[in-house]
Design a protein around this motif. Structure first.
Motif, PDB file in Angstrom:
ATOM      1  N   ALA A  38      74.721   7.656  98.059  1.00 40.65           N
ATOM      2  CA  ALA A  38      73.580   8.025  98.885  1.00 40.65           C
ATOM      3  C   ALA A  38      72.347   7.240  98.502  1.00 40.65           C
ATOM      4  CB  ALA A  38      73.302   9.527  98.747  1.00 40.65           C
ATOM      5  N   THR A  39      71.457   7.091  99.472  1.00 43.82           N
ATOM      6  CA  THR A  39      70.165   6.473  99.192  1.00 43.82           C
ATOM      7  C   THR A  39      69.310   7.482  98.445  1.00 43.82           C
ATOM      8  OG1 THR A  39      70.326   5.193 101.212  1.00 43.82           O
ATOM      9  CG2 THR A  39      68.129   5.452 100.254  1.00 43.82           C
ATOM     10  N   PRO A  40      68.547   7.058  97.397  1.00 46.39           N
ATOM     11  CA  PRO A  40      67.720   8.003  96.664  1.00 46.39           C
ATOM     12  C   PRO A  40      66.785   8.770  97.586  1.00 46.39           C
ATOM     13  CG  PRO A  40      67.786   5.882  95.559  1.00 46.39           C
ATOM     14  CD  PRO A  40      68.466   5.708  96.873  1.00 46.39           C
ATOM     15  N   VAL A  61      55.743   3.011  90.532  1.00 48.13           N
ATOM     16  CA  VAL A  61      56.868   2.103  90.735  1.00 48.13           C
ATOM     17  C   VAL A  61      57.560   2.419  92.056  1.00 48.13           C
ATOM     18  CG1 VAL A  61      59.029   1.247  89.720  1.00 48.13           C
ATOM     19  CG2 VAL A  61      57.197   2.071  88.222  1.00 48.13           C
ATOM     20  N   GLU A  62      58.038   1.378  92.727  1.00 50.45           N
ATOM     21  CA  GLU A  62      58.798   1.581  93.955  1.00 50.45           C
ATOM     22  C   GLU A  62      60.057   2.412  93.652  1.00 50.45           C
ATOM     23  OE1 GLU A  62      59.815  -2.168  95.560  1.00 50.45           O
ATOM     24  OE2 GLU A  62      57.753  -2.746  96.036  1.00 50.45           O
ATOM     25  N   PRO A  63      60.404   3.337  94.529  1.00 48.09           N
ATOM     26  CA  PRO A  63      61.594   4.161  94.276  1.00 48.09           C
ATOM     27  C   PRO A  63      62.863   3.339  94.056  1.00 48.09           C
ATOM     28  CG  PRO A  63      60.293   5.105  96.048  1.00 48.09           C
ATOM     29  CD  PRO A  63      59.666   3.778  95.731  1.00 48.09           C
ATOM     30  N   GLU A  64      63.026   2.256  94.839  1.00 48.42           N
ATOM     31  CA  GLU A  64      64.236   1.443  94.685  1.00 48.42           C
ATOM     32  C   GLU A  64      64.328   0.823  93.295  1.00 48.42           C
ATOM     33  OE1 GLU A  64      62.039   1.155  97.046  1.00 48.42           O
ATOM     34  OE2 GLU A  64      63.002   1.327  99.021  1.00 48.42           O
ATOM     35  N   VAL A  65      63.173   0.525  92.706  1.00 43.62           N
ATOM     36  CA  VAL A  65      63.132  -0.047  91.359  1.00 43.62           C
ATOM     37  C   VAL A  65      63.415   1.039  90.325  1.00 43.62           C
ATOM     38  CG1 VAL A  65      61.648  -1.139  89.627  1.00 43.62           C
ATOM     39  CG2 VAL A  65      61.573  -1.921  92.010  1.00 43.62           C
ATOM     40  N   ILE A  72      66.592   8.736  86.316  1.00 42.61           N
ATOM     41  CA  ILE A  72      65.467   8.927  87.238  1.00 42.61           C
ATOM     42  C   ILE A  72      65.981   9.251  88.636  1.00 42.61           C
ATOM     43  CG2 ILE A  72      63.527   7.760  88.368  1.00 42.61           C
ATOM     44  CD1 ILE A  72      63.080   6.251  85.726  1.00 42.61           C
ATOM     45  N   LYS A  73      67.034   8.573  89.078  1.00 36.13           N
ATOM     46  CA  LYS A  73      67.586   8.839  90.399  1.00 36.13           C
ATOM     47  C   LYS A  73      68.004  10.301  90.528  1.00 36.13           C
ATOM     48  CE  LYS A  73      71.261   7.442  93.579  1.00 36.13           C
ATOM     49  NZ  LYS A  73      71.751   8.812  93.794  1.00 36.13           N
ATOM     50  N   ILE A  99      60.688  -1.722  83.313  1.00 33.16           N
ATOM     51  CA  ILE A  99      60.291  -1.862  84.721  1.00 33.16           C
ATOM     52  C   ILE A  99      60.351  -3.320  85.152  1.00 33.16           C
ATOM     53  CG2 ILE A  99      58.350  -1.622  86.329  1.00 33.16           C
ATOM     54  CD1 ILE A  99      57.594   0.940  84.755  1.00 33.16           C
ATOM     55  N   ASP A 100      59.921  -4.235  84.275  1.00 38.69           N
ATOM     56  CA  ASP A 100      60.020  -5.664  84.592  1.00 38.69           C
ATOM     57  C   ASP A 100      61.469  -6.045  84.901  1.00 38.69           C
ATOM     58  OD1 ASP A 100      57.315  -6.039  84.223  1.00 38.69           O
ATOM     59  OD2 ASP A 100      57.507  -6.828  82.178  1.00 38.69           O
ATOM     60  N   TYR A 101      62.393  -5.540  84.083  1.00 40.83           N
ATOM     61  CA  TYR A 101      63.813  -5.826  84.292  1.00 40.83           C
ATOM     62  C   TYR A 101      64.273  -5.292  85.644  1.00 40.83           C
ATOM     63  CZ  TYR A 101      68.877  -5.606  83.704  1.00 40.83           C
ATOM     64  OH  TYR A 101      70.233  -5.739  83.892  1.00 40.83           O
ATOM     65  N   CYS A 102      63.919  -4.056  85.949  1.00 39.87           N
ATOM     66  CA  CYS A 102      64.374  -3.433  87.196  1.00 39.87           C
ATOM     67  C   CYS A 102      63.761  -4.111  88.416  1.00 39.87           C
ATOM     68  CB  CYS A 102      64.043  -1.942  87.183  1.00 39.87           C
ATOM     69  SG  CYS A 102      64.988  -1.000  85.961  1.00 39.87           S
ATOM     70  N   LYS A 103      62.503  -4.515  88.324  1.00 39.32           N
ATOM     71  CA  LYS A 103      61.867  -5.221  89.439  1.00 39.32           C
ATOM     72  C   LYS A 103      62.609  -6.521  89.738  1.00 39.32           C
ATOM     73  CE  LYS A 103      57.074  -3.586  89.087  1.00 39.32           C
ATOM     74  NZ  LYS A 103      55.672  -3.975  88.729  1.00 39.32           N
ATOM     75  N   TYR A 104      62.946  -7.255  88.693  1.00 41.85           N
ATOM     76  CA  TYR A 104      63.620  -8.541  88.897  1.00 41.85           C
ATOM     77  C   TYR A 104      65.014  -8.342  89.488  1.00 41.85           C
ATOM     78  CZ  TYR A 104      65.769 -13.061  88.026  1.00 41.85           C
ATOM     79  OH  TYR A 104      66.425 -14.253  88.189  1.00 41.85           O
ATOM     80  N   HIS A 105      65.724  -7.341  88.989  1.00 40.75           N
ATOM     81  CA  HIS A 105      67.120  -7.187  89.389  1.00 40.75           C
ATOM     82  C   HIS A 105      67.313  -6.304  90.618  1.00 40.75           C
ATOM     83  CE1 HIS A 105      69.181  -9.574  86.448  1.00 40.75           C
ATOM     84  NE2 HIS A 105      68.473  -9.035  85.479  1.00 40.75           N
ATOM     85  N   LYS A 106      66.241  -5.779  91.177  1.00 44.31           N
ATOM     86  CA  LYS A 106      66.371  -5.005  92.413  1.00 44.31           C
ATOM     87  C   LYS A 106      67.005  -5.859  93.511  1.00 44.31           C
ATOM     88  CE  LYS A 106      62.724  -4.119  94.984  1.00 44.31           C
ATOM     89  NZ  LYS A 106      63.007  -4.541  96.386  1.00 44.31           N
TER      90      LYS A 106
END
Length: 202
Positions: A38-40, A61-65, A72-73, A99-106
């Motif tokens: 499911a989408t968060p 932070v953006e939810p997708e990130v 967190i999800k 957060i830097d890692y998650c932003k890059y890998h989104k």
């Protein structure tokens, strides 16, 4: 959520790093099977999640990130996005780096890392240049990142940081590993002999 870094004294391959999963992780509810696909749960478009570090710093932070973290999800799925999400086990500086890692890998999913590592060079093991540079950090920060990735349940980040530790160990003997990680040998001769015997297969 401590990392148990134990030098097993048989041979270099006998050095193991064990990650103990937190015992107080939020239990997964009956609808967990649906959560994976499911989408968060999100509020209005453009709304940001507020993540609170252990030192009280708030990151928007953006939810997708943010939801690259399974922890967190699940919190968002359970409680929505209206309130701050406390992360008492993650310091401000470490949360910023996560957060830097998650932003890059989104939008750039990480490649699978080869296991076991065939080289001390992460790039030769399938790690991108960005990721290899990301974990080119001081040991203390690296181990805090491992703890954070484990607590937040971000598998790809946990794999990356553990691979970095493995690359630091690869090819070293027991004494070199102790020196690398400032591990004090507190085994008695009898205990050391026992560990060697138990791990002869390594």
């Amino acid at each position: 959520q401590a990392i148990l870094a134990q030098a097993v004294l048989a041979q270099p391959r006998g050095v193991r790093f064990f990650i103990r999963r937190p015992s107080n992780r939020r239990p997964v509810g009956p609808s967990a099977a649906d959560r994976h696909s499911a989408t968060p749960t999100m509020a209005a478009d453009g709304e940001l999640l507020k993540l609170k570090s252990s030192q009280g710093e708030i990151f928007e932070v953006e939810p997708e990130v943010a939801c690259m973290s399974t922890l967190i999800k699940n919190m968002v799925d359970d409680s929505g996005t209206d309130e701050e999400i406390p992360l008492p086990n993650v310091k401000t500086a470490i949360l910023s780096k996560v957060i830097d890692y998650c932003k890059y890998h989104k939008d750039n999913p990480p490649e699978e890392i080869q296991k076991p590592l065939k080289s001390t060079s992460l790039i030769e093991c399938g790690v991108s240049e960005w990721d290899a540079e990301y974990v080119n950090i001081e040991q203390e920060v690296l181990f805090e990142l491992i703890l954070a990735a484990n607590y937040l349940d971000i598998k790809s980040l946990l794999d990356l940081t553990c691979a970095k530790v493995a690359s630091m160990i690869k090819g070293k003997n027991t004494e070199e590993i102790r020196k690398q990680f400032n591990i004090v040998n507190d085994f008695t001769p009898e205990e050391e002999a026992q560990v060697r015997e138990e791990n002869r297969w390594c």
